[in-house]
Scaffold this motif. Structure first.
Motif, mmCIF file in Angstrom:
data_model
loop_
_atom_site.group_PDB
_atom_site.id
_atom_site.type_symbol
_atom_site.label_atom_id
_atom_site.label_comp_id
_atom_site.label_asym_id
_atom_site.label_seq_id
_atom_site.Cartn_x
_atom_site.Cartn_y
_atom_site.Cartn_z
ATOM 1 N N LEU A 1 -15.736 1.166 17.501
ATOM 2 C CA LEU A 1 -16.659 0.163 16.962
ATOM 3 C C LEU A 1 -18.137 0.468 17.219
ATOM 4 N N GLY A 2 -18.405 1.517 17.989
ATOM 5 C CA GLY A 2 -19.804 1.879 18.230
ATOM 6 C C GLY A 2 -20.603 2.039 16.947
ATOM 7 N N PRO A 3 -20.073 2.771 15.963
ATOM 8 C CA PRO A 3 -20.848 2.963 14.728
ATOM 9 C C PRO A 3 -21.171 1.658 13.997
ATOM 10 N N ALA A 4 -20.372 0.609 14.242
ATOM 11 C CA ALA A 4 -20.648 -0.693 13.604
ATOM 12 C C ALA A 4 -21.623 -1.524 14.434
ATOM 13 N N GLY A 5 -22.094 -0.971 15.545
ATOM 14 C CA GLY A 5 -23.031 -1.709 16.391
ATOM 15 C C GLY A 5 -22.354 -2.714 17.310
ATOM 16 N N ILE A 6 -21.038 -2.541 17.485
ATOM 17 C CA ILE A 6 -20.297 -3.478 18.347
ATOM 18 C C ILE A 6 -20.006 -2.787 19.676
ATOM 19 N N ARG A 7 -20.514 -3.371 20.765
ATOM 20 C CA ARG A 7 -20.259 -2.848 22.111
ATOM 21 C C ARG A 7 -19.041 -3.552 22.701
ATOM 22 N N VAL A 8 -18.229 -2.815 23.470
ATOM 23 C CA VAL A 8 -17.017 -3.396 24.063
ATOM 24 C C VAL A 8 -16.933 -2.942 25.523
ATOM 25 N N ASN A 9 -16.939 -3.892 26.429
ATOM 26 C CA ASN A 9 -16.893 -3.581 27.864
ATOM 27 C C ASN A 9 -15.875 -4.470 28.564
ATOM 28 N N SER A 10 -15.467 -4.039 29.762
ATOM 29 C CA SER A 10 -14.541 -4.891 30.534
ATOM 30 C C SER A 10 -15.173 -5.285 31.859
ATOM 31 N N VAL A 11 -14.819 -6.489 32.314
ATOM 32 C CA VAL A 11 -15.283 -7.037 33.589
ATOM 33 C C VAL A 11 -14.065 -7.234 34.475
ATOM 34 N N HIS A 12 -14.234 -6.868 35.758
ATOM 35 C CA HIS A 12 -13.100 -6.863 36.695
ATOM 36 C C HIS A 12 -13.432 -7.693 37.927
ATOM 37 N N PRO A 13 -13.161 -9.002 37.838
ATOM 38 C CA PRO A 13 -13.446 -9.843 39.007
ATOM 39 C C PRO A 13 -12.440 -9.587 40.127
ATOM 40 N N GLY A 14 -12.895 -9.871 41.361
ATOM 41 C CA GLY A 14 -11.974 -9.920 42.510
ATOM 42 C C GLY A 14 -11.480 -11.345 42.662
ATOM 43 N N GLY A 15 -11.546 -11.884 43.871
ATOM 44 C CA GLY A 15 -11.059 -13.242 44.099
ATOM 45 C C GLY A 15 -12.098 -14.280 43.703
ATOM 46 N N VAL A 16 -11.751 -15.129 42.745
ATOM 47 C CA VAL A 16 -12.672 -16.166 42.265
ATOM 48 C C VAL A 16 -11.978 -17.516 42.400
ATOM 49 N N MET A 17 -12.704 -18.491 42.951
ATOM 50 C CA MET A 17 -12.085 -19.785 43.231
ATOM 51 C C MET A 17 -11.820 -20.597 41.958
ATOM 52 N N THR A 18 -10.626 -20.466 41.418
ATOM 53 C CA THR A 18 -10.229 -21.211 40.213
ATOM 54 C C THR A 18 -8.789 -21.690 40.388
ATOM 55 N N SER A 19 -8.301 -22.428 39.383
ATOM 56 C CA SER A 19 -6.902 -22.891 39.418
ATOM 57 C C SER A 19 -5.942 -21.715 39.533
ATOM 58 N N MET A 20 -6.270 -20.609 38.832
ATOM 59 C CA MET A 20 -5.384 -19.439 38.887
ATOM 60 C C MET A 20 -5.288 -18.900 40.312
ATOM 61 N N ALA A 21 -6.434 -18.788 40.992
ATOM 62 C CA ALA A 21 -6.437 -18.245 42.359
ATOM 63 C C ALA A 21 -5.688 -19.176 43.307
ATOM 64 N N LEU A 22 -5.860 -20.487 43.123
ATOM 65 C CA LEU A 22 -5.180 -21.441 44.004
ATOM 66 C C LEU A 22 -3.666 -21.374 43.789
ATOM 67 N N ALA A 23 -3.241 -21.283 42.520
ATOM 68 C CA ALA A 23 -1.808 -21.201 42.230
ATOM 69 C C ALA A 23 -1.232 -19.899 42.773
ATOM 70 N N ALA A 24 -1.980 -18.796 42.638
ATOM 71 C CA ALA A 24 -1.492 -17.501 43.135
ATOM 72 C C ALA A 24 -1.346 -17.546 44.647
ATOM 73 N N ALA A 25 -2.298 -18.207 45.327
ATOM 74 C CA ALA A 25 -2.232 -18.283 46.792
ATOM 75 C C ALA A 25 -0.964 -19.014 47.235
ATOM 76 N N GLN A 26 -0.511 -19.981 46.419
ATOM 77 C CA GLN A 26 0.697 -20.732 46.792
ATOM 78 C C GLN A 26 1.971 -19.926 46.606
ATOM 79 N N THR A 27 1.986 -19.034 45.592
ATOM 80 C CA THR A 27 3.207 -18.263 45.346
ATOM 81 C C THR A 27 3.227 -16.959 46.154
ATOM 82 N N MET A 28 2.041 -16.403 46.460
ATOM 83 C CA MET A 28 1.981 -15.132 47.191
ATOM 84 C C MET A 28 1.940 -15.422 48.692
ATOM 85 N N THR A 29 3.019 -15.976 49.196
ATOM 86 C CA THR A 29 3.030 -16.483 50.573
ATOM 87 C C THR A 29 2.989 -15.361 51.615
ATOM 88 N N GLY A 30 3.358 -14.122 51.216
ATOM 89 C CA GLY A 30 3.350 -13.018 52.173
ATOM 90 C C GLY A 30 1.962 -12.449 52.440
#
Ligand code: NAD
Length: 253
Positions: free
Chosen positions: A171-200
Motif C-alpha cells: 500500500l505504500g504506492p497508494a500513500g497508505i502507511r501501515v504500522n503495528s503497536v505492541h503494548p505490554g501490560g495495560v490496565m484494562t478489562s482484558m488485563a484484569l480478566a487475564a490476571a484471574q485466569t493466569m493464576t500461575g
C-alpha cells in the motif's frame, strides 16, 4: 493546533479499554472519530461523552464483512472521508494447547487477525481515493514472545506483524502507511480478566522486573497510536513499535 486536525479515524473495539482511550485522545488532538464495537451501550456512552460533532458509534463486529462495509460507509457518511484505521479490537483466551477447544483458538484468530485483515481490505479503496492514509494495527508483546497458555493469542498477534509488513509493502504506492503497536501490560478489562485466569504468574514479580515497574495507563498507548496516525510519522511504514515499559529489552536481572 491538534496533531490530528482534519483527520477522520475509525477505531475498532472503542467501547472500553484502550480503544476508548484512543477515541478520546484522537478527538482531543482534533480528529473526528467513529468507534465500532459489539458492546453497543458502552460504545454509545463513549461516543456521547465525546460529542456527536467529534465522535459516533457504530455496531461493528470485526469478524463480519457486512459490518465492516457498514462501519466504513458510516464513517464516510458522517465525516466525509476516512484517513485512519486503528485495528484495536481484540480478545484473549487462556488455556494450554492440549486443553484448548479448537473453536476458542479459531475465535481468537478470527477476531485478532482475520478481523484486522478484513479492515485493511475494506479501507484500501476509500483511502486510496482520498490520497492515502494510516493504518495502525494493535498487536502485543505476545507478537514477539510466546507465553504458556496464550498459543492462540500469541499466534494471532505474531500474525498481525506479518500482515502489517505485507500490507505496508503493498500500500505504500497508494500513500497508505501501515504500522503495528505492541503494548505490554495495560490496565484494562482484558488485563484484569487475564490476571484471574493466569493464576500461575507472579504478578508482583513481573512488575518489579520491568525497567518501568508498573502497568501502563491506556492513554500512554494512545499517544503512540496518535503519532503513527498523524503526518508526523510520514516516513514510517511497515514498522513495529513497542510500548512495554522495557519488558522485551532484557531478561530483568
Ligand atoms: N491490556 C493489555 O495489557 C494489552 C496488551 C497488549 C495488547 N493488547 C491489545 O490491545 C487491544 C485492546 O485491548 P484492551 O486491553 O483495551 O481490551 P478490552 O477487552 O478492554 O477491549 C477490547 C474491546 O474490543 C471489543 N471487541 C471484542 N471482540 C470484538 C469484535 N469481534 N468486534 C468488535 N469489537 C470487539 C470488546 O468488546 C472491547 O470493547 C487488543 O487488541 C488487545 O489484544 C492489550
Amino acid at each position: 493546533m491538534g496533531r490530528l486536525d482534519g483527520k477522520v479515524a475509525l477505531i475498532t473495539g472503542g467501547a472500553r479499554g484502550m480503544g476508548k482511550a484512543h477515541a478520546r485522545h484522537f478527538a482531543a488532538e482534533g480528529a473526528r472519530v467513529v468507534i465500532g464495537d459489539v458492546l453497543d451501550d458502552k460504545g454509545r456512552a463513549v461516543a456521547d461523552g465525546i460529542g456527536a460533532d467529534r465522535c459516533r458509534f457504530v455496531h461493528h463486529d470485526v469478524t463480519s464483512e457486512d459490518d465492516w462495509a457498514v462501519a466504513v460507509d458510516e464513517t464516510i457518511d458522517a465525516y466525509g472521508r476516512i484517513d485512519v484505521l486503528v485495528n484495536n479490537a481484540g480478545i484473549l483466551r487462556h488455556a494450554p494447547v492440549a486443553a484448548m477447544d479448537p473453536a476458542d483458538f479459531r475465535q481468537v484468530v478470527e477476531v485478532n487477525l482475520v478481523g484486522t485483515w478484513l479492515g485493511i481490505r475494506q479501507v484500501v479503496p476509500p483511502m486510496t481515493a482520498g490520497g492515502g492514509g494510516s493504518i495502525v494495527n494493535i498487536s502485543s508483546i505476545e507478537g514477539f514472545a510466546g507465553a504458556a497458555g496464550l498459543s492462540a493469542y500469541s499466534a494471532s498477534k505474531f500474525g498481525v506483524r506479518g500482515l502489517t509488513r505485507s500490507a505496508a509493502q503493498e500500500l505504500g504506492p497508494a500513500g497508505i502507511r501501515v504500522n503495528s503497536v505492541h503494548p505490554g501490560g495495560v490496565m484494562t478489562s482484558m488485563a484484569l480478566a487475564a490476571a484471574q485466569t493466569m493464576t500461575g504468574v507472579d504478578g508482583g514479580g513481573f512488575l518489579k522486573s520491568l525497567p518501568i515497574a508498573r502497568f501502563a495507563e491506556p492513554v500512554e498507548i494512545s499517544r503512540l497510536v496518535a503519532f503513527l496516525a498523524s503526518d508526523e510519522a510520514s516516513y514510517t511504514t511497515g514498522a513495529e513499535f513497542l510500548a512495554d515499559g522495557g519488558l522485551l529489552s532484557g531478561p530483568g536481572y
